[in-house]
Design an enzyme around this catalytic site. Sequence first.
Site, PDB file in Angstrom:
ATOM      1  N   CYS A 107       0.616  -0.971  -0.060  1.00 36.47           N
ATOM      2  CA  CYS A 107       0.237  -0.042   0.106  1.00 36.47           C
ATOM      3  C   CYS A 107       1.267   1.266   0.338  1.00 36.47           C
ATOM      4  O   CYS A 107       0.477   2.072  -0.471  1.00 36.47           O
ATOM      5  CB  CYS A 107      -1.240   0.375   0.581  1.00 36.47           C
ATOM      6  SG  CYS A 107      -0.199  -0.404   2.418  1.00 36.47           S
TER       7      CYS A 107
ATOM      8  N   HIS B  56      -1.911   0.533   7.682  1.00 34.48           N
ATOM      9  CA  HIS B  56      -2.511   0.951   6.006  1.00 34.48           C
ATOM     10  C   HIS B  56      -2.072   1.734   5.849  1.00 34.48           C
ATOM     11  O   HIS B  56      -1.665   2.792   6.407  1.00 34.48           O
ATOM     12  CB  HIS B  56      -3.610   1.202   5.991  1.00 34.48           C
ATOM     13  CG  HIS B  56      -4.167   0.062   4.683  1.00 34.48           C
ATOM     14  ND1 HIS B  56      -3.565  -0.435   4.103  1.00 34.48           N
ATOM     15  CD2 HIS B  56      -5.112   1.176   4.274  1.00 34.48           C
ATOM     16  CE1 HIS B  56      -4.471  -0.298   2.322  1.00 34.48           C
ATOM     17  NE2 HIS B  56      -4.925   0.633   3.053  1.00 34.48           N
TER      18      HIS B  56
END
Length: 951
Positions: free
Chosen positions: A13, A268
């Site tokens: 990510c 994340h």
Amino acid sequence: NAFVGLTNLGATCYVNTFLQMWFLNLELRQALYLCPSTCSERTAGEGLPEDRDYEPQTICEHLQYLFALLQNSNRRYIDPSGFVKALGLDTGQQQDAQEFSKLFMSLLEDTLSRQKNPDVRNIVQKQFCGEYAYVTVCNQCGRESKLVSKFYELELNIQGHKQLTDCITEFLKEEKLEGDNRYFCETCQSKQNATRKIRLLSLPCTLNLQLMRFVFDRQTGHKKKLNTYIGFSELLDMEPFMEQKTGVYVYELSAVLIHRGVSAYSGHYIAHVRDPQTGEWYKFNDEDIEKMEGKKLQLGIEEDLAEPSKSQSRKPKCGKGTHCSRNAYMLVYRLQSREKSLTVQVPAFLQELVDRDNCKFEEWCNEMAEMRKQSVARGKIKHEEVKELYQRLPAEAGSPYDFISLEWLQKWLDESTPPKPIDNTACLCSHGKLHPDKICLMKRISEYVADFFYRRYGGGPRLNVKALCKDCVVERCRILRLKNQLNEDYKTVTNLLKITVKGSDGFWVGKASLRSWRQLALEQLNEQDEDAEHSNGKLNGNAPSKDEPNEEKREEEEELNFNEDIVCPHGELCISENERRVVSKEAWNKLKQYFPKAPEFPNNKECCSQCKILEREGEENEALHKMMASEQKTSLQNLFHDKCRPCLGSWPQETDELYIVSQFFVEEWRKFVRRPTRCSPVSSVGNSALLCPHGGLMFTYASMTKEDSKLIALIWPSEWERIQKLFVVDHVIKITRTPAAGTEPEGALYASEPQLCPECREGLLCQQQRDLREYTQATIYVHKVVDNKKVMKDAAPELNVSSSEAEEEREENKPEGEQDPDFNQTNGGTKRQKLSHHGYVTYQKQGIRRSTRHRKVRGEKALLVSANQTLKELKIQIMHAFSVAPFDQNLSIDGKMLSDDTATLGSLGVVPESVILLKADEPIADYAAMDDVMQVCMPEEGFKGTGLLGH
């Protein structure tokens, strides 16, 4: 008219957020499109082959293709695996996003520096590169020293600050150089107090501000995340911070990069990026892209992942045009410009590749649509069929019916695809009819629906109203009645056993059989059913494989039937009365109903005469063995007690020759002398085990004084004479010392009879080394040292101590009946257990055996390892066993520290049965409570070995 997302390949990510941000930098995208590629050259010539997929060759080509797909692809998201693979990134490991940005920009700048077009060659410097100077001013003479340096981002400390402008002010703050930190002035030619600060000379078009959220914690030795709010505005005026005030330095916020999560090792990454053409903000979250407007336009705000409630703090209020975030780690500002936004066109060769990918995608979409259309059509047909038959499925009372598999019927109801033919074979008994125990797996349906099913789908066998097996039903009822009767009979027999039997009116029954007779009776009642199931399985070709190990087990371990525990090997009544008792005739008759074939021994039955003779002979042999052991012990007193033994390392002066026997012979003989009634006497000295097939000795004089001393025993000449009289000697092995004339005793010569066989000796050494280097799944022991206390010898005995002696000492203290390994005195066990002797490893085929059993002590754990695994992999095993992180482990073996994580255990000298000492540093955190244990505990390697470092 929507943006295209990027697939998260596992933990990529952080890469996706930067790719989206760089894609929306129109100047960078335009420059990359202008970069020539091998694909554009082929397009200009022959064109791209239709049957081959495009494979970019360089990082620039990968970026070109990715940007073209992000601009004009019809997909909702695309796969960046080609780009990630070209960089050599580990898709399963989350990396430092800020470090990735720096390294990739450096790599891209180096790659583009070879381009001829200056707009392409200098794009990284034009967009991202600024200049500042380190200025040092001497307090004594006022001399100013300036060191100019380039920067691609400003790294701002956020600790103790609430606003972005405060962070920039601290970055440019003046620093005093005093005391030990004084500055050497060239003018004064001495160390002087001075001031040092950073002056901004020029700023780039795109200003990257790195917020230092991830800092090193000296107390824990780890990175941690600072989850404090920082306020920032959509417009940033940098003029107050510049050295030269001339010029326009107003910047607009263009991107906010966010890390969700409270830990520096997990979480994340998401990007909030402004579209330069429309001015609208978008949230880029891997495959998902969302427009941010209205109440959703809160830049830098993302909910945290698994944040403890106690650490939540109140968000400060923000005015119009300002935002605050506790998760933003990078702010990107673009120089405000009145010029119209740049329009970037995809080059023809790239557009051709995108069109080809779009065609493939359209074909796939059409295939999916057609498949869905067919599936819907089949579903409608199936729906009509179910709708028609469902009401007629139940069989009315008195009407004919069929049994059908419930599993098949569920598939017919649930699945849109047509089910397979009906298969009822799993519910048949050994007679080929419906087994009564399988009724629960069947469903009774009407004959009308059954006719339709068999006509439409086929299969069988068909099971109608007469299919239920009468024989199996009768047998099941018989077994149920017997089981109910068994409970009553068990109570009756229990009461009868309490009555004392007088005279000869009774029968001998094994005590173990009496304890388990109800269980044995139940097993017999169930045997017939089990046999029926097994035969049914074989008949239908689906015999369960799980029964195969049970059959093998029955072959290996023979079970005794009722009352066979008092049958001697000759088929008569055993002589041991401790294993049997007398029961009344009434009790015996009840038992005979369940065990009609059980051996019967009336109360007046004599014991086996042969067993009595063998018992007397055994007693005589025991007496003989005791006398023999006593004589041998008296004759070989020194050998038994291991006192005054000769040693090759310090040769005794009173003799010039010594004899050798194997240590195995000595240990076996000592065992016999200690336990003459339970060990066989030793009749011969097997010295052939110390010789090679050619009759030569396998050991050198030097090895017999060191590593091979555990395999041999030295014998005095006087002892040897007694040994030759007491035992059969196959080979005489002798060591002779010849003093050298006029020299010290150390210069003596030693010779062996027979002589050493060099070839076999070398082969033995090679084999031993090979075994130590090539072992797999061997056991080693890891001992955790607490407070620098090492393992005591008495707690962890060395390998050369014979474990047989320790076993003998333990067995001598056991009560009678437990010492004999062939006698298992359990509470009524009706099985004779087979024994396997572990702990001895055969070093030579001739029979030299040496105990290698290691007895674990407290604080020690056994691990299975292989010679070819690395020390790093062993540390991970130790981490799971002791909850100590690899970087907190200090490992040593035999006083030697083990530090090279890439070295194999074989090369480090870790052999089977080794004991490794573990000294753990002070614990720094409770890793078990974290979701990312492996990422925390593994030593950080960053981007080592990837394409970002030029590999």
